[in-house]
Design a protein around this motif. Sequence first.
Motif, PDB file in Angstrom:
ATOM      1  N   VAL A  34       9.356  46.515 -18.281  1.00  0.00           N
ATOM      2  CA  VAL A  34       8.700  47.734 -18.781  1.00  0.00           C
ATOM      3  C   VAL A  34       8.674  48.807 -17.702  1.00  0.00           C
ATOM      4  CG1 VAL A  34       6.484  48.700 -19.521  1.00  0.00           C
ATOM      5  CG2 VAL A  34       7.315  46.575 -20.533  1.00  0.00           C
ATOM      6  N   LEU A  35       8.306  48.423 -16.482  1.00  0.00           N
ATOM      7  CA  LEU A  35       8.295  49.394 -15.390  1.00  0.00           C
ATOM      8  C   LEU A  35       9.694  49.928 -15.104  1.00  0.00           C
ATOM      9  CD1 LEU A  35       5.817  47.796 -12.820  1.00  0.00           C
ATOM     10  CD2 LEU A  35       5.396  49.714 -14.355  1.00  0.00           C
ATOM     11  N   ARG A  36      10.673  49.020 -15.130  1.00  0.00           N
ATOM     12  CA  ARG A  36      12.041  49.407 -14.784  1.00  0.00           C
ATOM     13  C   ARG A  36      12.663  50.340 -15.818  1.00  0.00           C
ATOM     14  NH1 ARG A  36      13.694  50.425 -11.001  1.00  0.00           N
ATOM     15  NH2 ARG A  36      14.254  52.302 -12.081  1.00  0.00           N
ATOM     16  N   PHE A  37      12.551  49.988 -17.101  1.00  0.00           N
ATOM     17  CA  PHE A  37      13.307  50.685 -18.129  1.00  0.00           C
ATOM     18  C   PHE A  37      12.498  51.690 -18.941  1.00  0.00           C
ATOM     19  CE2 PHE A  37      15.783  46.651 -17.710  1.00  0.00           C
ATOM     20  CZ  PHE A  37      16.917  47.229 -17.153  1.00  0.00           C
ATOM     21  N   ILE A  38      11.176  51.714 -18.765  1.00  0.00           N
ATOM     22  CA  ILE A  38      10.356  52.678 -19.509  1.00  0.00           C
ATOM     23  C   ILE A  38       9.581  53.600 -18.569  1.00  0.00           C
ATOM     24  CG2 ILE A  38       8.456  52.961 -21.160  1.00  0.00           C
ATOM     25  CD1 ILE A  38       9.331  50.374 -22.484  1.00  0.00           C
ATOM     26  N   LEU A  51      20.963  51.137 -21.304  1.00  0.00           N
ATOM     27  CA  LEU A  51      21.493  52.426 -20.856  1.00  0.00           C
ATOM     28  C   LEU A  51      22.319  53.098 -21.944  1.00  0.00           C
ATOM     29  CD1 LEU A  51      22.462  51.461 -17.204  1.00  0.00           C
ATOM     30  CD2 LEU A  51      20.535  52.855 -17.943  1.00  0.00           C
ATOM     31  N   ILE A  52      23.066  52.313 -22.708  1.00  0.00           N
ATOM     32  CA  ILE A  52      23.820  52.887 -23.822  1.00  0.00           C
ATOM     33  C   ILE A  52      22.857  53.439 -24.876  1.00  0.00           C
ATOM     34  CG2 ILE A  52      25.374  52.339 -25.736  1.00  0.00           C
ATOM     35  CD1 ILE A  52      26.802  50.409 -23.876  1.00  0.00           C
ATOM     36  N   ALA A  53      21.739  52.750 -25.091  1.00  0.00           N
ATOM     37  CA  ALA A  53      20.737  53.238 -26.039  1.00  0.00           C
ATOM     38  C   ALA A  53      20.145  54.564 -25.563  1.00  0.00           C
ATOM     39  CB  ALA A  53      19.634  52.194 -26.217  1.00  0.00           C
ATOM     40  N   TYR A  54      19.832  54.658 -24.262  1.00  0.00           N
ATOM     41  CA  TYR A  54      19.348  55.930 -23.711  1.00  0.00           C
ATOM     42  C   TYR A  54      20.377  57.033 -23.912  1.00  0.00           C
ATOM     43  CZ  TYR A  54      14.952  54.739 -21.359  1.00  0.00           C
ATOM     44  OH  TYR A  54      13.642  54.408 -21.085  1.00  0.00           O
ATOM     45  N   ILE A  97      17.642  61.145 -16.282  1.00  0.00           N
ATOM     46  CA  ILE A  97      16.855  60.144 -17.009  1.00  0.00           C
ATOM     47  C   ILE A  97      17.577  58.804 -17.042  1.00  0.00           C
ATOM     48  CG2 ILE A  97      15.901  59.543 -19.264  1.00  0.00           C
ATOM     49  CD1 ILE A  97      15.402  62.542 -19.710  1.00  0.00           C
ATOM     50  N   ILE A  98      18.882  58.830 -17.307  1.00  0.00           N
ATOM     51  CA  ILE A  98      19.630  57.577 -17.419  1.00  0.00           C
ATOM     52  C   ILE A  98      19.716  56.852 -16.087  1.00  0.00           C
ATOM     53  CG2 ILE A  98      21.913  56.595 -17.882  1.00  0.00           C
ATOM     54  CD1 ILE A  98      22.225  58.669 -20.097  1.00  0.00           C
TER      55      ILE A  98
END
Length: 364
Positions: free
Chosen positions: A285-289, A353-356, A313-314
Amino acid sequence: MIGWEDVYKVVVAVTPLYVALILGYGSVKWWKIFTREQCDAINKLVCYFTLPLFSFEFTAHIDPFHMNYMFIAADAISKVVIVVVLVFWAKCSSKGSYCWSITSFSLSTLTNSLVVGVPLIKAMYGQIGVDLVVQSSVVQAIIWLTFLLFVLEFRRSGTDYSTEKTVIGDSRIISVEPEKDMEGNNITSNALVVSSSTRPSFWRLMKIVWLKLAMNPNSYACIVGLIWAFLSNRWHFQMPSIVDGSVLILSRAGTGTAMFSMGLFMASQEKFVACGISLTAFGMVLRFIAGPAAMAIGAIAVGLHGDVLRVAIIQAAVPQSITSFIYAKEYGLHANVISTAVIFGMMVSLPVLIAYYAILEFLH
């Protein structure tokens, strides 16, 4: 638009890291090659030789006169936001702590941009994205990893200093009775003994920390590299080949030996997921959000837009920095959490990352 060929390039970039990880894991878990003491020695080799030379090598080859300083400012604001939140949490929450604030800072801000970020961002946004990722990596190495080193040394120095036992001659001295054998003979001598413990003054502690940082090559490798980058780009001269070769011979092993050391650490743990499911989820959660959210705040604050905003952001959602694990292992602070974040982060980073990328393109 990212395609299967671009995905393959990312897989090609990441796979060698797992090869090094598996070799390190197997050398302890399956083949019993290294002892615990030897594993610690390997980690010190990585911490004090290969990683500093790796950091110096890529920093020395940037062009500091053509950096995007608005992008760097956005990155700095995002990390300040994280620091403020963590300080508030440590001070005001019953569950907050200084140690977990340090680990949370690593998890939410420090990325492995060069290995995973460069090939993926290049596929998404071309050379402009690569340039920005490299710039963020350089700033991270110079400022934020040095900041991490500082707080880790501050924590360890404060703990070590305040728990020392001192023999002094005042009323606090107590006498320890000698231990006796079965026949009543003394077998130990009398001893006089006293983060009683004393807390060092702030400036005394700062002096200790800076002296230790001065002896740690990680704290100035990137600074020396940046100085060289300024000089070489200003007067257009190349690094002497003898110096370049001396640096490259170990710097090329930096990331590989770091992953190998992580494999050694994983093999010494009782479970493959060393920190448990809940802490693994916390790290993800910390890493990706949290990291990308803070970067979005910083980017909007300085007025970034277009592809630069999207790259900012990515790249904040790129997997966990391997260097942060080496430091966590060296300083004995939640290395199990950081190692799990590195491993699982690289496993799930591609779809995330593809979703972002897809979301940001849709909003555009």
